[in-house]
Scaffold this active site. Structure first.
Site, PDB file in Angstrom:
ATOM      1  N   TYR A 108       0.898  -1.236   0.067  1.00  0.00           N
ATOM      2  CA  TYR A 108       0.016   0.024  -0.073  1.00  0.00           C
ATOM      3  C   TYR A 108       0.895   1.401  -0.075  1.00  0.00           C
ATOM      4  CZ  TYR A 108      -4.129  -2.773   1.246  1.00  0.00           C
ATOM      5  OH  TYR A 108      -5.123  -3.817   1.122  1.00  0.00           O
ATOM      6  N   GLY A 164       6.213   5.792  -7.765  1.00  0.00           N
ATOM      7  CA  GLY A 164       7.373   4.719  -7.558  1.00  0.00           C
ATOM      8  C   GLY A 164       7.462   4.037  -6.145  1.00  0.00           C
ATOM      9  N   GLY A 217       5.080   2.095  -4.851  1.00  0.00           N
ATOM     10  CA  GLY A 217       4.506   0.656  -5.019  1.00  0.00           C
ATOM     11  C   GLY A 217       5.675  -0.117  -5.901  1.00  0.00           C
ATOM     12  N   LYS A 218       6.313   0.340  -6.827  1.00  0.00           N
ATOM     13  CA  LYS A 218       7.409  -0.189  -7.427  1.00  0.00           C
ATOM     14  C   LYS A 218       8.590  -0.451  -6.620  1.00  0.00           C
ATOM     15  CE  LYS A 218       9.671   0.342 -11.828  1.00  0.00           C
ATOM     16  NZ  LYS A 218      10.032   1.057 -13.395  1.00  0.00           N
ATOM     17  N   ASN A 272     -10.464  -4.217  -7.826  1.00  0.00           N
ATOM     18  CA  ASN A 272      -9.079  -3.211  -7.689  1.00  0.00           C
ATOM     19  C   ASN A 272      -8.466  -3.302  -8.961  1.00  0.00           C
ATOM     20  OD1 ASN A 272      -6.959  -1.585  -6.814  1.00  0.00           O
ATOM     21  ND2 ASN A 272      -6.887  -2.549  -5.113  1.00  0.00           N
ATOM     22  N   TYR A 290       0.283  -4.847 -11.173  1.00  0.00           N
ATOM     23  CA  TYR A 290       0.853  -6.346 -10.998  1.00  0.00           C
ATOM     24  C   TYR A 290       0.880  -6.842 -12.383  1.00  0.00           C
ATOM     25  CZ  TYR A 290      -0.478  -5.666  -5.999  1.00  0.00           C
ATOM     26  OH  TYR A 290      -0.482  -5.273  -4.706  1.00  0.00           O
TER      27      TYR A 290
END
Length: 170
Positions: free
Chosen positions: A96, A105, A107-108, A134, A141
């Protein structure tokens, strides 16, 4: 610049706070207030985070940007029924980022840390569950090389919801 730190037992309170905030921000508009309240109480209390941090199968990462906590991830290194067909699996249970920080960036960076950890642990598959509604997370992903391999039920409060199970070979 985003810095990723491995959480310790001392981080239970901040993990509880960011967990509650990010989950609420992400899903409150599509769930009842009662279901959200029950889920947050059951899964994101400081006591629950202390228990999870004390369990060596759980790994938490905290993402900081300019010394401000902007996201977190939780991995679970344990056998689970959903992953029984996968080769040497490890799960990403949560990733999250704080509302307003998407697209920078975070999440990456957290995903990269999870992948590095999986490789260090000599895992061959990394997997996760993501709510079928979602779409932004599913797209994130998918762009990262994950593919759908099944579904399971995830309960929010008293509401059974369907998650896609997604995996990536390492």
């Amino acid at each position: 610049m985003i810095k990723i730190k491995t959480a310790t037992q001392n981080d239970a309170e901040i993990i509880a706070a960011i967990s509650s905030k990010t989950f609420y921000d992400a899903f409150a508009t599509k769930n009842t207030e009662a279901d959200m309240e029950k889920h947050l109480k059951d899964f994101y209390s400081t006591t629950k985070m202390e228990e999870e941090l004390a369990d060596e199968k759980n790994i938490f990462f905290l993402a900081y940007e300019n010394e401000k906590l902007v996201g977190y991830a939780k991995m679970v290194d344990a056998d689970k029924e959903e992953a029984k067909e996968l080769k040497k699996p490890i799960e990403i249970e949560r990733i999250y980022a704080v509302k307003g920080s998407m697209g920078r960036g975070i999440g990456k960076a957290l995903m990269q840390k999870c992948i590095e950890t999986a490789i260090q642990k000599k895992r061959e598959t990394i997997w996760l569950g993501v709510w079928e509604q979602n779409l932004s997370a599913i797209n994130f992903y998918t762009k990262g090389g994950f593919i759908k391999f099944g579904t399971h039920i995830f309960i929010v409060g008293d509401d059974p919801q369907t998650d896609w199970l997604m995996k990536k070979q390492l």
